[in-house]
Design a protein around this motif. Structure first.
Motif, PDB file in Angstrom:
ATOM      1  N   ASP A 368       2.446  16.876  -8.461  1.00 42.69           N
ATOM      2  CA  ASP A 368       1.418  16.121  -9.394  1.00 42.69           C
ATOM      3  C   ASP A 368       0.973  16.113 -10.635  1.00 42.69           C
ATOM      4  N   GLU A 369       0.219  15.363 -10.797  1.00 41.95           N
ATOM      5  CA  GLU A 369      -0.614  15.328 -12.380  1.00 41.95           C
ATOM      6  C   GLU A 369       0.464  16.111 -13.842  1.00 41.95           C
ATOM      7  N   ALA A 370       1.475  15.617 -13.579  1.00 40.69           N
ATOM      8  CA  ALA A 370       2.278  15.848 -14.839  1.00 40.69           C
ATOM      9  C   ALA A 370       2.530  15.955 -15.533  1.00 40.69           C
ATOM     10  N   PRO A 371       1.886  15.955 -16.680  1.00 38.27           N
ATOM     11  CA  PRO A 371       0.982  15.770 -18.093  1.00 38.27           C
ATOM     12  C   PRO A 371       2.454  14.845 -18.349  1.00 38.27           C
ATOM     13  N   HIS A 372       2.588  13.789 -20.272  1.00 37.71           N
ATOM     14  CA  HIS A 372       4.023  13.674 -20.973  1.00 37.71           C
ATOM     15  C   HIS A 372       3.937  13.826 -22.104  1.00 37.71           C
ATOM     16  N   ASN A 373       3.090  14.512 -22.496  1.00 38.12           N
ATOM     17  CA  ASN A 373       2.764  13.919 -23.919  1.00 38.12           C
ATOM     18  C   ASN A 373       3.992  15.210 -24.412  1.00 38.12           C
ATOM     19  N   PHE A 374       4.089  16.191 -23.789  1.00 38.04           N
ATOM     20  CA  PHE A 374       4.817  17.982 -24.642  1.00 38.04           C
ATOM     21  C   PHE A 374       6.596  16.682 -23.976  1.00 38.04           C
TER      22      PHE A 374
END
Length: 649
Positions: A368-374
């Protein structure tokens, strides 16, 4: 003269004896009447309950008879301990008796109606009989039996002057769903082995059978893994902060990282056995690829980001920007790198050991909620996308999830993740825990994935359950009434794939075990009834009555709970001429609300709320309290007018 004295003495003795017999019979009658008039309050509500005439009284010497004491040792020990502790009565186990007090019977021929966890409970004036197909059914029958006795049966010490009576009943009962869970987040704040045991003891009273342990997150790694010592040397420890989680100042280099802890593998084995003895399975969760800062602080090479060598386990400072919604924008990269083969070697080592420690068939891998920006800016991820033909970042995560599932399967286990794993495509064999409402669970079940329903809108126990003025602030609320509306098998779903449901206690704002109890109860009553009882048996008014009886039980068991159902609900509006108007309502019927604006403490002799309140011009504080008749029952709530002004729509 002697004869006259003897006659007078005899007459006095006879009269006194007669009077005693009258008192005794009257007491018996009053006792019978009291039991008969006390409503039966079993939670969760049984499938079928028929009240009969008469009462059962525990004798001084209680005999429990079963011919299969080895298979039923857990239920016998549990029942014996509860009776002995509170009543002081002597309890013995026999294999043969002409008339035992309590008979525990495992069916030699299966009763198909009862299944694996169902039971029949027959309470008669001279005997109690519990029958079931399996030992678990006997155990749940014991829970219902204990709830028929006076609330003092919950006491942790001897209680005197109680008539240990139970109403005569015939109960037939079995669960609606096989997976009946509570999730306990031990990653955000560490809870001791003994506290986890207490959590198990509390949940089995209400027939929950699945403990979901959230063992890893940005704030801590909680399980010993041989060969990866930094996970617990570094990953299990943060800086202790007190206040509002998420708003803490970033720790300085000289602040000690001594807050936290972890479970050794021996601890885990002990917890698993303790749970199994109470017919509870433990589902381990290792949350990846997001929520992985504790892993990355321990082993920075598992990140896509070179700066990870400077990362520390989170101590409650802000690390995500949610202003644009989900997925969040990460301020630090808390994700494992899906393009790094070392990650999969690491997870293979972890899951080899996790699989051996936890006998339950599933391992939960988060997602869940894995950020994508990096990831979006990373050359390794770009190369992976080119190599694997991946067009979007959700497909990158789907690639990761499918590889992780193969590792899980290689350990002889089944893979489960939060509903984000559906994005970008998911393996047909993956099981889904639906948390972002019911829709993803319905979708997954209709696509033939096994589903556990745990939606935020009904089953998130970290949400506020009363007015924000009384609670640690969280971004949403969940009152008892809403939790009771939970239907884990909604219309339009392929019901055969709904394997269960659960409520989740995230602990960002839960620093102590007493607060954990406060957040769980009584909302877990509502969840237990939603996942055990037939939907047609659910009745809010009846449930509230039973809940209030169980408040006394929780008091005696020294379990903390929220009294929020007695608190008034504030609705703030503005009139046509912009005047502040406050409406006060109650979650349950039969309460009166009294209030003051003059900074004093109201009681039932103060103004009684009957219509929307207009705030006096210079008032700065509204105080309210609820009464039932002449007795105060709610908490005194002090509400600053400035706070009400902010709420006005």
């Amino acid at each position: 003269m002697k004869k006259i004295f003897l006659i007078i003495s005899y007459c006095f003795f006879a009269a006194n004896t007669f009077a005693q017999s009258i008192v005794t019979e009257t007491e018996i009658g009053d006792s019978e009447s009291a039991v008969a008039q006390t409503p039966i309050a079993i939670i969760p509500e049984p499938v079928s309950l028929m009240k009969k005439a008469g009462t059962f009284t525990l004798p001084e010497n209680v005999t429990i008879q079963t011919v299969k004491s080895g298979e039923l040792k857990q239920s016998i020990a549990y029942l014996s301990d509860r009776i002995t502790t509170a009543t002081g009565k002597f309890v013995s186990t026999v294999s043969n008796s002409s008339h035992p007090t309590i008979k525990l019977i495992l069916n030699t021929q299966e009763d198909t109606q009862l299944g694996k966890e169902g039971y029949k409970l027959n309470v008669n004036p001279t005997q109690v009989v519990i029958t079931a197909n399996q030992p678990a059914g006997i155990f749940y029958g014991v829970q219902s039996l204990l709830q028929l006795f006076p609330a003092e049966i919950e006491s942790k010490e001897l209680v005197n002057d109680i008539k240990w009576k139970a109403p005569c009943v015939d109960v037939v009962d079995y669960p609606k769903l096989g997976w009946r869970g509570l999730m306990f987040d031990v990653a955000r704040h560490f809870f001791t082995k003994q506290e986890v045991k207490q959590f198990i003891d509390d949940m089995v009273r209400y027939k929950f059978n699945l403990l979901h342990l959230h063992l890893a997150d940005d704030e801590g790694w909680r399980i010993e893994i041989k060969g990866l010592p930094k996970l617990t040397e570094i990953g299990a420890w943060s800086v202790k902060k007190i206040g509002t989680f998420g708003d803490f100042t970033p720790p300085t280099a000289d602040e000690p990282r001594t807050y936290g802890g972890f479970y050794t593998q021996e601890d885990i084995k002990e917890l698993v056995q303790y749970a199994q003895e109470r017919f509870v399975n433990i589902l381990p969760e290792i949350d990846v690829p997001g929520h992985s800062l504790a892993i990355i602080a321990s082993y920075p090479e598992l990140s896509c980001t070179p700066d990870a060598v400077n990362y520390k386990v989170r101590s409650g400072e802000k690390i995500m920007d949610w202003s644009r919604g989900a997925p969040p924008t990460a301020l630090v990269d808390n994700t494992l790198c899906p393009a790094n083969e070392k990650v999969y070697v690491f997870l293979d080592s972890v899951l080899t050991q996790v699989a051996k420690l936890f006998p339950f068939e599933y391992i939960h891998m988060g997602g869940d909620e894995a950020p994508h920006n990096f990831w979006e800016k990373n050359d390794q991820v770009k190369a992976l996308m080119l190599r694997e033909g991946l067009k979007t970042i959700p497909q990158v995560q789907a690639y990761f999830e499918k590889r992780v599932e193969q590792i899980v399967i290689s350990k002889g286990k089944k893979f489960m993740g939060w509903d984000e794993i559906l994005e970008g495509g998911v393996s047909p064999t993956a099981a889904v825990m639906s948390w972002r409402g019911m829709k993803y669970g319905i979708q997954a079940a209709n696509e033939k994935h096994n589903v556990v329903m745990s939606p935020t809108d009904f089953a998130y126990l970290d949400y506020m359950q009363a007015d924000p003025i009384t609670e640690p602030k969280v971004y949403a609320s969940l009152r008892l009434n809403k939790a009771y509306q939970f239907n884990p098998v909604p219309a339009g779903v392929n019901a055969q794939y709904i394997i269960g449901a659960q409520a989740n206690l995230w602990t960002e704002q839960v620093f102590t075990f007493r607060q954990a109890e406060y957040m769980v109860w009584p909302r877990a009553f509502a969840i237990s009834e939603s996942i055990w009882s037939p939907i047609e048996k659910k009745n809010w008014t009846n449930f509230v009555d039973r809940t209030q009886q169980h408040f006394k039980r929780l008091d005696l068991a020294e379990i903390k709970y929220s009294p929020a159902i007695y608190d008034p609900i504030f609705t703030v509006k503005r009139s046509a001429d912009k005047q502040l108007m406050i409406e006060l309502t109650t979650e349950i019927d039969g309460l009166d609300i009294y209030y003051s604006f003059d900074n004093s403490t109201p009681d039932r002799f103060y103004p009684k709320y009957t219509a929307a309140l207009q705030v006096p011009k210079d008032a700065s504080m509204l105080r309210v309290i609820t009464y039932r008749g002449k007795q105060p029952i709610g908490r005194l709530i002090s509400m600053p007018v400035a706070d009400l002004q902010k709420r006005a729509r």
